[in-house]
Each structure stands twice: as structure tokens, then as C-alpha cells.
Scaffold this motif. Structure first.
Motif, mmCIF file in Angstrom:
data_model
loop_
_atom_site.group_PDB
_atom_site.id
_atom_site.type_symbol
_atom_site.label_atom_id
_atom_site.label_comp_id
_atom_site.label_asym_id
_atom_site.label_seq_id
_atom_site.Cartn_x
_atom_site.Cartn_y
_atom_site.Cartn_z
ATOM 1 N N LYS A 1 0.833 -1.211 0.000
ATOM 2 C CA LYS A 1 0.000 0.000 0.000
ATOM 3 C C LYS A 1 0.866 1.260 0.000
ATOM 4 O O LYS A 1 0.676 2.166 -0.820
ATOM 5 C CB LYS A 1 -0.925 0.016 1.230
ATOM 6 N N SER A 2 1.812 1.290 0.936
ATOM 7 C CA SER A 2 2.665 2.469 1.016
ATOM 8 C C SER A 2 3.514 2.622 -0.228
ATOM 9 O O SER A 2 3.738 3.731 -0.710
ATOM 10 C CB SER A 2 3.575 2.391 2.245
ATOM 11 N N SER A 3 3.969 1.489 -0.760
ATOM 12 C CA SER A 3 4.769 1.568 -1.980
ATOM 13 C C SER A 3 3.955 2.201 -3.101
ATOM 14 O O SER A 3 4.445 3.060 -3.835
ATOM 15 C CB SER A 3 5.212 0.166 -2.400
ATOM 16 N N MET B 1 -3.181 9.812 1.492
ATOM 17 C CA MET B 1 -3.016 9.743 2.940
ATOM 18 C C MET B 1 -2.614 8.331 3.335
ATOM 19 O O MET B 1 -3.313 7.377 3.016
ATOM 20 C CB MET B 1 -4.327 10.104 3.642
ATOM 21 N N ASP B 2 -1.500 8.213 4.028
ATOM 22 C CA ASP B 2 -1.015 6.903 4.458
ATOM 23 C C ASP B 2 -1.268 6.734 5.945
ATOM 24 O O ASP B 2 -0.518 7.223 6.767
ATOM 25 C CB ASP B 2 0.475 6.760 4.142
ATOM 26 N N GLU B 3 -2.326 6.049 6.278
ATOM 27 C CA GLU B 3 -2.719 5.829 7.674
ATOM 28 C C GLU B 3 -2.589 7.100 8.500
ATOM 29 O O GLU B 3 -1.894 7.122 9.509
ATOM 30 C CB GLU B 3 -1.862 4.717 8.277
ATOM 31 N N PRO B 4 -3.285 8.154 8.091
ATOM 32 C CA PRO B 4 -3.039 9.450 8.737
ATOM 33 C C PRO B 4 -3.511 9.510 10.182
ATOM 34 O O PRO B 4 -3.022 10.337 10.940
ATOM 35 C CB PRO B 4 -3.832 10.433 7.875
HETATM 36 MG MG LIG Z 1 2.511 1.210 4.899
#
Ligand SMILES: [Mg+2]
Ligand SMILES: Nc1ncnc2c1ncn2[C@@H]1O[C@H](COP(=O)(O)OP(=O)(O)OP(=O)(O)O)[C@@H](O)[C@H]1O
Lengths: 313, 270
Positions: free
Chosen positions: A82-84, A194-197
Motif C-alpha cells: 500500500k505504502s509503496s 493519505m497513508d494511515e493518517p
Molecule cells: Mg505502509
């Protein structure tokens, strides 16, 4: 429920009540309608991390079309990429294959068109909240009056009008994160990633932040690409839900959220109590668990993670 | 609480005000001064090595009133501070930008690194004679000496802090539309500033330490020169007075820098 300008398809009604079986080949990714000037298009994104011993295939063949007012929540087990994927959309990482298109031009380097909100607010600690929000507008070389107008408007939007002259370290975690959201929105990006904000916030603050974000989205109708570990969060916020599985990271589900409340006041506690919501949550948790079991190296880690998640709910 | 269990008195961590510790410092300074006074008063040590505090005070009062060898005391102090501050200003405007750029761009660092690494461990006195040869015996060679002795610590602080700018902060700034030199001016430099000021403290210490050496050759003014000149005439009272003046000035400069650091980076826990 149909929303114009999106390509996502809903899962068949009732599908999630039966034991879920994932058939990756059946995932629908046909594209239509989203290629307007505003749309965001991911075209065959693959990513391989080059490590000396064994290359890590983090993503493979990701196609995704986002409408200019989408609110997409991305769910998936830890390590599914996901983050990638977010880093690629932001322009921080170069995909091994494929490309990101925004409004008809390829997005290669990070710029103000793609806003990013990090897990930790990531504000500039030497600037006041107002100056933080002004940063992007200043970089865009807007005239002074316009800058001031925007800063005031966005401070107000996130309910921080009283805190404009504070420094970030003087604010609570939730306030910082709201300031970060305002700072990103102030540059008027085409999409906000937004990454797990909210994952670093306590449960109460998180819920209030979700409501905030929800009302911000209703007012601005920005395209939001929202990564979360929290199935409830995805169901409450996402107009559309995307589920990813690892090894290599790919999209296995992509559907319009049937319990999404499109307009007006949202009551999260009411929404949570709904029968469909509960069933959908169960379905999604199972989906994510299946993904984490299909991983070989990370199997144990993520399975225990999935168990924990289930146990918590 | 279970029946019969005794609650132990909880040990509280004692919190004391700064005044308490300042008090201890004052007492310890007072004790050393008293010891000095007793030792010199009873001539336990040859007065040539250890004048009495009173002698030193009179020497100081005398210098302050009459000046030393043709210049007033403020003029001597100003001469030294001028050399130091000119050197520091040059150090700051060169070491900071160069260090920051070297920290971000590897190939530029590769150009400068060998030279900095080579000259950094050299004792400044080793190349002072060369500097005198090149720049003459006037102030220029002294300032260059101070510059060279203080350049490396700040340069290295700049390299390391610019390399340590958090990736997220850098990426986030790009996603807000910052690029090119604006990243350096609006993101990297302010990120590094607390570290740079800490590096500056080290640099001030080193240039200050080199000051006496710098004023050894062909000087007729400066606090460092005063020490050297007085030692020729075995005027230990003046040496002590000058050393105390130097020490107090150093403490004042360092305190000012510490306050500045606190002021520009209130978010950094000290
Ligand atoms: Mg991640
Ligand atoms: N810099 C890197 N070098 C090598 N492999 C990496 C790197 N970053 C991530 N990976 C690998 O790529 C895969 C995807 O990682 P990613 O961080 O995108 O997952 P994620 O879905 O965001 O996980 P989480 O939910 O825990 O944040 C993982 O297997 C991870 O080990």
C-alpha cells in the motif's frame, strides 16, 4: 448506487455473507469515464525492490482509475504494498513498470498536484501553523492577499483559526494532523494521498478526525486516496474500497462502498450499528486475512496481525 | 490493597529549581577562591606562580584604568573579538552553504572532502608560519588562521545535518511545490539550523582556543597578546587577570549562543 465517473464495480449483493474466496483473475478493472482532464490513472504499475539476494516484487500490474471527486480507501494486510503504491503515485518512487497519469499528463516527480498527508503530521517545526499552511501557496508564488485569504480559509476549514500563530510542537496530535491536512489542501492538489493518517492518534481523536475529514471531503470534493488498516474507518469514509493482497501486491477487490452515506450529516455510530455494515466488515476482514495467508514469508506475522484485528472488533 | 499489606512510602523524584544548582556552583567557586586566597596569602606557593586574588584584582583595575601598553582594555578586547567575529562571519557564510550542498550532493562532497579531511587534524600552528608568509604579519593572517581552525567543525556539522533532514519532510516539501534552491532555503537550511548553531558553538570554542596562538606573532593588541606579553615580564598578576577576562568573555559568547539556539528552535528538547 451508481456514481458517475468511476470505474469501480460493486461486489454482488450478499457475496460477503458467504465464505469468501478470492479469485484474482475475476477482479474487474475495466476503465471507462475516468479519463477526463481531472482524473487520475494508474497504468500497469509494477514495482520490484532490488535487493541483493532476492528482488522483492512489491507490486504487480496495478491499474486504477480515480475520479476527481473519489474517496478511495485502500485496505490490505501489512506488507501488501500500500505504502509503496502511494509513494509511486506521489512521485517519491519510480515504478519498475507502468506510469501515473494525472489530468492527461504523466506524473513523474513530486509536485503540488499530488498532495500527501503522512502518518505523522510532518509539519515544519520552525513555522507557525499559519505559515505551515501558507508554505505551499508561497511556493506557488501567489500574491500576498490571496495567500492570506487561503490560509484563513483553510485554518477555518479544519477548525484551527485560533491556533494559527502556534508552533506545531504546542499542538495536540489531532490538531497537528488537521493542520497537515489544511496545508496539503491549501495548494489545491488534484489528489490527496493519505497513508494511515490517523493511526497514531487515540481512538476518540481518531473518530473526530474521521468526521472532520468526512466533512472536509463533502465541502471540497477532492480526490482522496486513503490507506488504512482499520476496516471500520474504510467503511465509514470510503465511497469506494480497494483491497490489496501481497506477493506481489495487487488489487483483488475494487467496489463502491454500499454503506457509504453520500450526503448530509453522518452519524458514525448509527452507521456502525447497521446490519449491512456489520456483515460487510466481516467480509472485509476475511478478505484481508485471506491475503495475509497467501503470503509465504510473512505468513505468521500477518496472520497474527489479522487475528488481532478480528479479535479487536 | 490486600489485607495486611503495607503501602511503602513512595519515593518521589525530587525536583529542584535552577537556583539550587546555581547555589552549589556559587559555593564551589567561592571555595576555590578562598583556597586560592589562603594559599597565596600564606605564600604556600611562590607568589610569582600564584599571586593573591587581591594582586590580580589590582592588576585588572590598573589595566582597566590605564590600559596596557598603549591601548585601553576595551581596545584590547575589541581587537581580539574583531578578529574572532570576522573569522566567524566568514566561516558561517562559507562552511554552511558548502556543507549543506556537500551533504546533499555526493559528487560535490567528493571534491572537497579530501582537503577538509587532510587539513582538519593539522594543528593550526603548523601552518601559521605559511599563512604569515602569504598574508603578512598584519591582521589578515591572524583572521585566516582563525578561519581555518574553525571552518572544519561547522562544515562537518552542516554536512551531517543536511544529510539527516528527514526524508518525509523533504518529500512533503516537494509535494507542496518546493523545488530547486527553494528546497535548500526554505526546508533544508531551517531544518539544519539547530545543528548549525550547535556546530557554531564548537567552532567558537576552537577559534577562541587558537586566538592566543594567532596573536603570538607581530601583534601589539588583543587579550591573547596581553597574556604572552605579560609573561615576558613575569607579570603573573596580569596573566591571571587576562585569562579571567578571556574566560568570562567566552562564557558570555557561549551563553548568547545557547540562548539563540533556544530561541530559534524551541521545539528541540535540550
Ligand atoms: Mg505502509
Ligand atoms: N525500501 C525497501 N526495500 C526493499 N523492500 C521494501 C522496501 N520498502 C518496502 N519493501 C517491501 O515491499 C513490500 C510492500 O511494502 P509496503 O511498505 O508498501 O507495505 P504496506 O502495505 O504499506 O505495509 P503496512 O501496512 O505495514 O504499512 C513489503 O514486502 C516490504 O518488505
Amino acid at each position: 448506487m451508481t456514481v458517475e465517473g468511476t470505474s469501480a464495480s460493486m461486489p454482488p449483493r450478499g457475496a460477503w455473507t458467504s465464505a469468501p474466496s478470492v479469485d484474482r483473475s475475476s477482479v474487474t478493472t475495466e476503465t471507462e469515464g475516468a479519463e477526463g482532464a481531472e482524473g487520475i490513472k494508474l497504468d500497469g504499475i509494477s514495482l520490484t525492490y532490488n535487493q541483493r539476494r532476492s528482488p522483492v516484487h512489491a507490486l504487480k500490474g496495478i491499474d486504477l482509475d480515480l475520479a476527481s471527486d473519489d474517496f478511495v480507501c485502500v485496505l490490505g494486510p501489512s506488507g501488501c504494498g500500500k505504502s509503496s503504491l502511494l509513494n509511486i503515485i506521489a512521485g517519491y518512487l519510480e515504478p519498475t513498470e507502468g506510469s501515473v497519469w494525472i489530468g492527461g499528463t504523466e506524473h513523474i516527480e513530486p509536485n503540488a498536484q499530488v498532495g500527501v498527508v503522512f502518518q505523522h503530521a510532518n509539519l515544519f517545526p520552525w513555522l507557525t501553523i499559519a505559515k505551515n499552511i501558507e508554505f505551499g501557496v508561497k511556493m506557488a508564488r501567489l500574491p500576498r492577499e490571496e495567500r492570506k485569504r487561503r490560509v484563513d480559509a483553510y485554518l477555518e476549514l479544519v477548525g484551527l483559526s485560533h491556533a494559527g500563530s502556534q508552533l506545531p510542537h504546542q499542538l495536540s496530535g489531532g490538531m497537528k494532523q488537521r493542520a497537515a491536512i489544511a496545508r496539503t489542501l491549501a495548494t489545491d492538489p488534484s489528489i490527496v494521498l493519505m497513508d494511515e493518517p490517523f493511526s497514531a492518534l487515540d481512538a476518540l481523536t481518531r473518530e473526530s478526525m474521521q468526521l472532520h475529514l468526512r466533512s472536509i471531503w463533502q465541502k471540497t470534493r477532492k480526490c482522496i486516496f486513503f490507506i488504512t488498516h482499520d476496516v471500520d474507518e474504510a467503511l465509514l469514509l470510503g465511497r469506494r474500497i480497494v483491497i490489496m493482497h501481497p506477493n506481489p501486491g495487487c488489487i483483488v477487490q475494487d467496489f463502491m462502498n454500499p454503506v457509504f452515506v453520500p450526503e448530509g450529516e453522518v452519524s458514525f455510530s448509527d452507521a456502525r450499528a447497521g446490519k449491512e455494515f456489520v456483515e460487510l466488515r466481516r467480509f472485509l476482514i476475511a478478505q484481508i486475512a485471506v491475503g495475509s495467508e497467501s503470503g509465504s514469508e510473512i505468513e505468521n506475522v500477518s496472520r497474527s496481525g489479522a487475528d488481532k484485528r478480528t479479535a479487536l472488533l | 490493597m490486600p489485607v495486611g499489606a503495607q503501602r511503602k512510602p513512595r519515593k518521589r523524584k525530587k525536583t529542584r529549581g535552577n537556583a539550587f544548582y546555581l547555589g552549589i556552583s556559587a559555593v564551589s567557586v567561592g571555595a576555590v577562591l578562598t583556597l586560592w586566597w589562603i594559599a597565596s596569602r600564606n605564600a604556600w606557593v611562590n607568589p610569582l606562580f600564584l599571586p593573591t586574588p587581591a594582586d590580580v584584582w589590582y592588576a585588572f583595575a590598573d589595566i582597566a584604568k590605564e590600559g596596557y601598553k598603549g591601548s585601553s582594555l576595551p581596545a584590547h578586547i575589541a581587537a581580539s573579538l574583531r578578529r574572532i567575529f570576522i573569522a566567524l562571519a566568514f566561516i558561517f557564510v562559507t562552511a554552511v552553504p558548502l556543507g549543506i550542498i556537500c551533504g546533499r550532493i555526493r559528487w560535490i562532497q567528493a571534491i572537497f572532502d579530501p582537503f577538509v579531511e587532510f587539513y582538519r587534524p593539522l594543528p593550526p600552528l603548523a601552518y601559521y608560519s605559511l599563512l604569515v608568509l602569504w598574508f603578512g604579519i598584519q591582521d589578515t593572517s591572524k583572521i585566516v588562521l582563525l578561519f581555518l581552525s574553525g571552518f572544519a567543525p561547522l562544515f562537518i556539522a552542516a554536512v551531517h545535518s543536511s544529510r539527516r533532514v528527514p526524508v518525509d519532510r523533504f518529500n512533503g516539501a516537494k509535494s507542496l511545490g518546493a523545488k530547486g534552491w527553494r528546497l535548500y532555503v526554505y526546508v533544508i537550511f531551517p531544518s539544519c539550523l539547530p545543528d548549525l548553531l550547535t556546530g557554531l558553538r564548537t567552532t567558537v570554542g576552537i577559534t577562541y582556543a587558537t586566538l592566543v596562538a594567532a596573536e603570538m606573532i607581530a601583534a601589539v593588541s588583543g587579550v591573547g597578546w596581553m597574556v604572552l606579553d605579560a609573561s615576558k615580564y613575569l607579570r603573573s598578576d596580569i596573566i591571571y587577570a587576562a585569562i579571567i577576562i578571556m574566560g568570562v568573555i567566552a562564557i558570555l559568547i557561549d551563553t548568547a549562543l545557547r540562548l539563540l539556539i533556544k530561541r530559534v528552535s524551541p521545539w528541540v528538547e535540550s
